[in-house]
Design an enzyme around this catalytic site. Sequence first.
Site, PDB file in Angstrom:
ATOM      1  CD  GLN A 194      10.874  15.924  66.288  1.00  0.00           C
ATOM      2  OE1 GLN A 194      11.377  16.458  67.270  1.00  0.00           O
ATOM      3  NE2 GLN A 194      11.330  16.115  65.071  1.00  0.00           N
ATOM      4  CG  LEU A 195       3.853  18.546  62.705  1.00  0.00           C
ATOM      5  CD1 LEU A 195       3.773  19.848  63.510  1.00  0.00           C
ATOM      6  CD2 LEU A 195       4.196  18.853  61.256  1.00  0.00           C
TER       7      LEU A 195
ATOM      8  CE  LYS B 171       9.319  15.503  53.099  1.00  0.00           C
ATOM      9  NZ  LYS B 171       8.229  14.808  53.851  1.00  0.00           N
TER      10      LYS B 171
ATOM     11  CB  ALA C 277       8.199  12.148  56.212  1.00  0.00           C
TER      12      ALA C 277
ATOM     13  CE1 TYR D 168      13.162  13.928  54.022  1.00  0.00           C
ATOM     14  CE2 TYR D 168      14.637  15.827  54.182  1.00  0.00           C
ATOM     15  CZ  TYR D 168      13.436  15.201  54.495  1.00  0.00           C
ATOM     16  OH  TYR D 168      12.514  15.865  55.272  1.00  0.00           O
TER      17      TYR D 168
ATOM     18  CB  ILE E 126       0.874   6.740  54.157  1.00  0.00           C
ATOM     19  CG1 ILE E 126       2.400   6.772  54.296  1.00  0.00           C
ATOM     20  CG2 ILE E 126       0.178   7.468  55.280  1.00  0.00           C
ATOM     21  CD1 ILE E 126       2.981   8.183  54.110  1.00  0.00           C
TER      22      ILE E 126
HETATM   23  N1  LIG Z   1      12.260  16.578  61.692  1.00  0.00           N
HETATM   24  C1  LIG Z   1      12.750  17.586  60.990  1.00  0.00           C
HETATM   25  O1  LIG Z   1      13.757  18.200  61.353  1.00  0.00           O
HETATM   26  C2  LIG Z   1      12.068  18.034  59.710  1.00  0.00           C
HETATM   27  C3  LIG Z   1      12.634  19.074  58.947  1.00  0.00           C
HETATM   28  C4  LIG Z   1      11.985  19.477  57.772  1.00  0.00           C
HETATM   29  C5  LIG Z   1      10.810  18.846  57.388  1.00  0.00           C
HETATM   30  N2  LIG Z   1      10.313  17.825  58.137  1.00  0.00           N
HETATM   31  C6  LIG Z   1       9.079  17.163  57.689  1.00  0.00           C
HETATM   32  O2  LIG Z   1       8.075  17.396  58.667  1.00  0.00           O
HETATM   33  C7  LIG Z   1       7.203  16.264  58.738  1.00  0.00           C
HETATM   34  C8  LIG Z   1       7.042  15.823  60.188  1.00  0.00           C
HETATM   35  O3  LIG Z   1       8.314  15.437  60.709  1.00  0.00           O
HETATM   36  P1  LIG Z   1       8.468  14.836  62.177  1.00  0.00           P
HETATM   37  O4  LIG Z   1       9.808  15.251  62.666  1.00  0.00           O
HETATM   38  O5  LIG Z   1       7.252  15.132  63.001  1.00  0.00           O
HETATM   39  O6  LIG Z   1       8.497  13.281  61.856  1.00  0.00           O
HETATM   40  P2  LIG Z   1       8.585  12.066  62.902  1.00  0.00           P
HETATM   41  O7  LIG Z   1       8.706  12.560  64.292  1.00  0.00           O
HETATM   42  O8  LIG Z   1       9.618  11.123  62.382  1.00  0.00           O
HETATM   43  O9  LIG Z   1       7.148  11.380  62.751  1.00  0.00           O
HETATM   44  C9  LIG Z   1       6.776  10.687  61.607  1.00  0.00           C
HETATM   45  C10 LIG Z   1       5.498   9.932  61.923  1.00  0.00           C
HETATM   46  O10 LIG Z   1       5.083   9.231  60.740  1.00  0.00           O
HETATM   47  C11 LIG Z   1       4.851   7.878  61.078  1.00  0.00           C
HETATM   48  N3  LIG Z   1       5.091   7.066  59.888  1.00  0.00           N
HETATM   49  C12 LIG Z   1       6.270   6.763  59.296  1.00  0.00           C
HETATM   50  N4  LIG Z   1       6.067   5.971  58.222  1.00  0.00           N
HETATM   51  C13 LIG Z   1       4.718   5.787  58.131  1.00  0.00           C
HETATM   52  C14 LIG Z   1       3.890   5.046  57.253  1.00  0.00           C
HETATM   53  N5  LIG Z   1       4.400   4.328  56.249  1.00  0.00           N
HETATM   54  N6  LIG Z   1       2.545   5.084  57.449  1.00  0.00           N
HETATM   55  C15 LIG Z   1       2.000   5.790  58.464  1.00  0.00           C
HETATM   56  N7  LIG Z   1       2.745   6.482  59.356  1.00  0.00           N
HETATM   57  C16 LIG Z   1       4.089   6.474  59.193  1.00  0.00           C
HETATM   58  C17 LIG Z   1       5.804   7.582  62.196  1.00  0.00           C
HETATM   59  O11 LIG Z   1       5.393   6.444  62.912  1.00  0.00           O
HETATM   60  P3  LIG Z   1       6.516   5.539  63.662  1.00  0.00           P
HETATM   61  O12 LIG Z   1       7.109   6.432  64.717  1.00  0.00           O
HETATM   62  O13 LIG Z   1       5.710   4.417  64.209  1.00  0.00           O
HETATM   63  O14 LIG Z   1       7.500   5.145  62.608  1.00  0.00           O
HETATM   64  C18 LIG Z   1       5.647   8.873  63.009  1.00  0.00           C
HETATM   65  O15 LIG Z   1       4.446   8.836  63.773  1.00  0.00           O
HETATM   66  C19 LIG Z   1       7.786  15.224  57.778  1.00  0.00           C
HETATM   67  O16 LIG Z   1       7.152  15.336  56.524  1.00  0.00           O
HETATM   68  C20 LIG Z   1       9.231  15.659  57.603  1.00  0.00           C
HETATM   69  O17 LIG Z   1       9.789  15.258  56.362  1.00  0.00           O
HETATM   70  C21 LIG Z   1      10.903  17.403  59.287  1.00  0.00           C
END
Ligand SMILES: NC(=O)c1ccc[n+]([C@@H]2O[C@H](COP(=O)([O-])OP(=O)(O)OC[C@H]3O[C@@H](n4cnc5c(N)ncnc54)[C@H](OP(=O)(O)O)[C@@H]3O)[C@@H](O)[C@H]2O)c1
Length: 292
Positions: free
Chosen positions: A11-12, A129, A60, A125, A37
């Site tokens: 998403q980000l 983090k 993550a 979780y 990673i």
């Molecule tokens: N989403 C929320 O509501 C939220 C709230 C607070 C904080 N955050 C933090 O914000 C950040 C971004 O969140 P997001 O919602 O954008 O996450 P997301 O949509 O789940 O995207 C995560 C990305 O990381 C990739 N990924 C996962 N495991 C990996 C690995 N081992 N090596 C390389 N790439 C990997 C995924 O690839 P695949 O799709 O191929 O698995 C995906 O491209 C994260 O740190 C999260 O903890 C998120």
Amino acid sequence: MKILIIGKTGQLGSVLIKDAIASGHDVYAPTKHELDITNKQSFLTVMKLFSPDVVINTAAYHNVLLCEENPMMAFQINCIAVNEMAEISTDFNAWFVSFSTDYVFDGMKREPYIESDTPFPLQKYGFSKLAGEYAALTYPKSIIIRTCGLYGVEGATSKGGNFVDNRIKDSEKNTLLEVSNDQTVSPTYTGDLSNAVLHLISHPQKESGIYHLVNQGSCTWYEFTKEIYELMNINIKLIPVNRNGLTNNMRRPLFSALKNEKAAKLGIVLPGWKNGLIAYLNIKYLHNVKEK
Ligand SMILES: NC(=O)c1ccc[n+]([C@@H]2O[C@H](COP(=O)([O-])OP(=O)(O)OC[C@H]3O[C@@H](n4cnc5c(N)ncnc54)[C@H](OP(=O)(O)O)[C@@H]3O)[C@@H](O)[C@H]2O)c1
């Protein structure tokens, strides 16, 4: 700047890549297949090939229930890999930016958390983090950005889509919906977060440390859903429910809104959460959505 962005399909990550390229940065964004990673050697190889000024890690393991079941995986991705990337980034004299969460807090403060508030996670979780934060911040050019309730045009695959899209889908199948009214959060549109992140990494006064970056203000998930339906002119009976922050005995903080105190001092200000939602609905659903 040369920026390595990890989390291409997320998403980000997906919006950061577009915005960074549009801002004239030289971006390299490998797929998970090209850079996992958890494989330190593959990160090192990418660093040698691209030699970025900034590494932005959006990857993550953040499905909260799966983290309870697989804490080793949660710590591997959210802490150990973060530590290794921060260490290697230091060797290359690159800034290392990684994301953390409102779930590092227990919610007892009952008003928006600032960066200097004491964390106390309630579930694995949040612990994984927080451990990642502490590990990254042992290196001199690490920035941790805590954010909350993300939704973006490319949905979070690990969570089965984002909250906004899922509530719109719910309204197509139901005439009545129960939504929790017990958790107060700062829902954040990744388009606004991406702009703020790029502003921060380009800022001459940025420093290593923790920054909160969320759309301003707070609401419960019920209030957020009500706003989505009002803006989209969706008629459905919405029922607020109180689950006391519990899902399958796993605890979520009842109040985890954040306040962007440090970024504001640098002149980095995100829109309010209602404006973030309007911007998202206009882009995703091509509606002429306006504040009512
Ligand atoms: N989403 C929320 O509501 C939220 C709230 C607070 C904080 N955050 C933090 O914000 C950040 C971004 O969140 P997001 O919602 O954008 O996450 P997301 O949509 O789940 O995207 C995560 C990305 O990381 C990739 N990924 C996962 N495991 C990996 C690995 N081992 N090596 C390389 N790439 C990997 C995924 O690839 P695949 O799709 O191929 O698995 C995906 O491209 C994260 O740190 C999260 O903890 C998120």
